[in-house]
Write a protein that holds these residues in place. Structure first.
Motif, PDB file in Angstrom:
ATOM      1  N   GLU A 718       0.877  -1.243  -0.080  1.00 28.26           N
ATOM      2  CA  GLU A 718       0.135   0.030   0.074  1.00 28.26           C
ATOM      3  C   GLU A 718       0.951   1.335   0.167  1.00 28.26           C
ATOM      4  OE1 GLU A 718      -4.009  -1.403   2.563  1.00 28.26           O
ATOM      5  OE2 GLU A 718      -2.094  -0.706   3.544  1.00 28.26           O
ATOM      6  N   ASN A 719       0.361   2.288  -0.745  1.00 27.39           N
ATOM      7  CA  ASN A 719       0.914   3.558  -0.690  1.00 27.39           C
ATOM      8  C   ASN A 719       0.389   4.404   0.758  1.00 27.39           C
ATOM      9  OD1 ASN A 719       2.758   3.631  -2.945  1.00 27.39           O
ATOM     10  ND2 ASN A 719       1.063   3.367  -3.961  1.00 27.39           N
ATOM     11  N   LEU A 721      -0.407   7.805   2.840  1.00 26.11           N
ATOM     12  CA  LEU A 721      -1.307   9.047   2.748  1.00 26.11           C
ATOM     13  C   LEU A 721      -0.290  10.005   2.543  1.00 26.11           C
ATOM     14  CD1 LEU A 721      -4.372   8.443   5.181  1.00 26.11           C
ATOM     15  CD2 LEU A 721      -4.205   8.090   2.626  1.00 26.11           C
ATOM     16  N   ARG A 722       0.935  10.001   3.274  1.00 27.59           N
ATOM     17  CA  ARG A 722       1.889  11.138   3.393  1.00 27.59           C
ATOM     18  C   ARG A 722       3.070  10.702   2.700  1.00 27.59           C
ATOM     19  NH1 ARG A 722       1.258  13.267   9.566  1.00 27.59           N
ATOM     20  NH2 ARG A 722      -1.023  13.576   9.753  1.00 27.59           N
TER      21      ARG A 722
END
Length: 759
Positions: A718-719, A721-722
């Motif tokens: 997963e990437n 959010l920041r």
């Protein structure tokens, strides 16, 4: 002079009394005081009258015994006046006429209770004479309270209880009846004792003497609230019924037993443009003639004969005919009429309904045309279609079937299914027994047939056919027809055979590719331990070449060489097991310890790349069953990938976070997060040979996913959010009651350290 209102009588008595007192004061004559006392006694109770008697006697004594009038006989006059006034007060109270209201409630109450409903009576001027107890209970007042209310005026005894919206109208009608003597028949809402208003109907008539003068009014009031509600409900029901009849999408009419039209609903009026109502209504005879004129000329005779026969014999009328609409267009109508009979069977009314079925008739015609088109399609569709009777006798072959097999459709009707299959030799000899048994089973059980076999073409060649037969059933589930279709799948069967052979060749090629993939995987995983072997071997050689040789250091380097060679062999063994599906024994593994060991093993690389490590491990993380070496291999690979992902960012921002946690009580998770540039495709990175590194082979994450999935877990990316990305794997919590594998912590020195030591 006759005083008709209580107010007039009270005012007159007060005027006479006041005049009497005034005259007594002016002329010193006590007779005026006596007159005033009598006037007061007539409209007061005996207690008030006694007080008035004492006051009057004192006033008289004051007048008579005053110095201006005092004489020898004045005391005697005072005594005589007091005695006379007392006697007069006594006689007035004893013989004073009792009001009809008091007499009713005090003397004849049982008779009044017998009055049905709410009974009441009034004087000719409208003053209340009495109300029966039922009426008093209804409004919730006592007889004494009503008596006081009745003395206020001529209408308060009833206007205080009537609904405010009805008071004005009631007053007007009541005053009119008092003036004219006409009976009263009115309805109004009256407040009940519980505060609710209910509808009452008043019926009042005047009682007259021999001279025709009104002596009293007598009336009864009946509670009609339930009746009014029932009438309102009935009226609403009738309105709804009328609305339904006028809005239902049908043309409805009624006629007398003789056939004279008595009613038509609004849709029929609008449809024909003829009305029985309005400013210029059409009479029944003209209406019947007008209706007949709207019938299509070709249907008029049959319509008149059928309708006349129905009216004459009493039989129901049913006919489909064409009728002209108000716009001049003829449309098909389905007309029906039924007679309504009484108990003796006599017709009392005819009810008819006409349904516009023009669209339905056009649909039937269109269906007939479509049926012809469908037959044409069935005969030309590139399929062999045929029909059977419920007993299995052929009854239809489409044109294409007849031409394909070289059969005559006329000869089919005299043969059974077995005869058609056997005598014509349509079915391949190897399939005849199976086809015959399938048809026998279908006819006996009603089950559909789905069979693949070979049929002979008219040129003598057998071709593969996919035969499907389905039964058509009626609403009771009874089979009324069998429908069959044969699809030529000979080319498909041959193509499948060719595809099967291609699959075999492809399987052999895949095995060869798997061997190549295994070789690449081994090379990828052996890279690091072999680098360590080379570094330790160089260090070993330098320690021996030193003057004097450093045997202790050389021996330690030799141990590291053996250890790294063992690790390489173990990696090869595990990869072979992974690709060969060989089950390695699993032991109880503590993931927190594995993470700590991996961090120690790769500490040099973290330091050289200036990566800060943030480890957050769940202290209560349960152990699970897994392969110790493979789990260590996965964790090391994820940490290396995280370090490499942060090569392009500032050194002070490089932080690698490792977390372990328990999810849902039965799953453990390990997450490795970096602050790099993120992942372009979070699924494609797990594909073999896919890499974003210039010198990478793209096998690391593919092997990791294979290891995790072989343990029943899941690996995903997963990437953040920041920024950055995280790779997480989960494993089910399993306990094989196995003893934990002995842990041997190896602290490998970095390559630079080995070179420094050997320098």
């Amino acid at each position: 002079m006759q005083l008709t209102s209580s107010k007039e009588r009270i005012v007159t008595a007060m005027a006479i009394g006041g005049s009497g007192i005034l005259l007594a004061g002016l002329f010193a004559d006590t007779s005026g005081i006596l007159v005033a006392m009598v006037a007061i006694w007539l409209y007061t109770s005996w207690r008030t009258g006694l007080a008035v008697l004492l006051i009057g006697c004192l006033l008289t004594a004051t007048i008579i015994l005053s110095p201006a009038n005092f004489g020898d006989d004045e005391p005697v006059r005072v005594v005589m006046f007091a005695c006379s006034a007392t006697a007069l007060w006594f006689f007035i109270n004893v013989f004073k006429p009792q009001s009809l209201f008091d007499r009713v409630y005090k003397n004849i109450q049982p008779n009044i209770e017998d009055i049905p409903g709410f009974g009441w009576s009034a004087y000719p001027d409208g003053r209340l004479r009495f109300l029966n107890p039922k009426a008093l209970d209804f409004v919730g007042v006592t007889a004494e309270e009503m008596s006081r209310i009745a003395k206020l005026d001529n209408h308060s005894w009833w206007s205080l209880f009537v609904h405010p919206d009805d008071v004005e109208g009631c007053k007007q009608r009541w005053e009119h009846s008092l003036r004219t003597g006409e009976p009263i028949f009115e309805e109004q809402r009256v407040r009940r004792a519980d505060g609710t208003y209910r509808w009452l109907r008043d019926s009042a008539i005047a009682s007259r003497d021999e001279h025709g003068h009104i002596t009293a009014w007598f009336a009864t009031s009946v509670d009609i609230d339930d009746q009014r509600k029932a009438e309102a409900a009935l009226r609403e029901s009738r309105e709804q019924l009328q609305q339904m009849i006028d809005t239902v999408p049908a043309l409805i009419w009624c006629a007398s037993p003789a056939g004279e039209t008595s009613y038509i609903n609004k849709p029929l009026m609008h449809w024909t443009g003829i009305s029985l109502q309005g400013n210029d209504p059409v009479d029944t005879r003209r209406f019947a003639t007008a209706i007949i004129d709207t019938i299509h000329p070709e249907d008029q005779t049959l319509f008149q004969e059928s309708l006349s026969r129905a009216f004459k014999t009493g039989e129901r009328f049913a006919l489909k005919y064409r009728q002209r609409r108000c716009d001049g267009v003829y449309r098909w109508i389905d007309g029906k009429a039924e007679p309504l009979r009484d108990a003796d069977g006599q017709i009392i009314q005819w009810y008819g309904v006409c349904l516009d079925i023009h669209d339905e008739m056009e649909a039937h015609e269109a269906a007939r045309q479509r049926e012809a088109e469908l037959r044409l399609i069935v005969d030309t569709v590139p399929s062999l279609i045929w029909l059977m009777t419920p007993e299995g006798l052929p009854c239809y072959l489409n044109k294409r079937f007849s031409e394909w097999a070289g059969l005559n459709e006329g000869d089919i009707h005299s043969r059974t299914t077995e005869e058609v299959a056997a005598e014509a030799e349509l079915v391949h000899p190897e399939d005849r027994a199976a086809v015959t048994e399938a048809f026998r089973h279908a006819i006996a059980t009603g089950q559909p047939i789905n069979h693949k076999g070979r049929l002979r073409h008219k040129d003598g060649q057998y071709r593969w056919m996919d035969s499907r037969v389905e039964p058509l059933r009626d609403e009771n589930g009874k089979i009324i027809r069998w429908y069959g279709v044969n699809l030529d799948i000979d080319d498909e069967v041959r193509a499948q055979e060719a595809l099967r052979q291609s699959d075999e060749r492809l399987a052999r090629a895949l095995r060869a590719a798997s061997m190549s993939e295994l070789s690449v995987s081994i090379a990828h995983e052996l890279n690091q331990p072999l680098q360590a072997v080379v570094a330790n071997a160089n260090a070993f050689r330098r320690w021996l070449s030193a003057e004097p040789p450093n045997l202790e250091r050389a021996l330690r380097s030799a141990d590291w060489i053996v250890r790294d060679a063992d690790a390489a062999a173990e990696v090869v063994s595990r990869i072979r097991a992974l690709f060969g599906k060989t089950a390695y024994p699993r032991t109880t593994v503590d993931l927190n310890n594995l993470i700590n060991d991996a961090c120690e093993l790769i500490a040099d690389r973290l330091a050289s790349n200036k990566v800060k490590l943030d480890v957050n491990l769940d202290p209560y993380l349960p152990s699970t069953s897994a392969d110790h070496v493979q789990m260590e291999q996965v964790i090391l690979n994820l940490i290396r990938n995280g370090i490499e992902a942060m090569q392009d960012i500032e050194p002070r921002a490089r932080t690698l976070k490792i977390e372990s946690r328990l999810r849902d009580g039965d799953t453990v998770e390990v997450e490795v997060s970096d602050l790099g540039t993120g992942i372009g495709d979070t699924e494609k990175i797990f594909e073999a040979f896919y890499t974003t590194k210039q010198d990478g082979m793209g096998m690391g994450l593919a092997i990791c996913r294979s290891i995790i999935e072989s343990h029943g877990g899941r690996l995903w990316a997963e990437n953040g959010l920041r920024g950055g990305a995280s790779i997480t794997f989960s494993l089910p919590v399993r306990d094989l009651h196995a003893k934990p594998a002995p842990r041997e912590i190896h602290i490998r020195p970095s390559v630079k350290e080995l070179e420094a030591l050997s320098a």
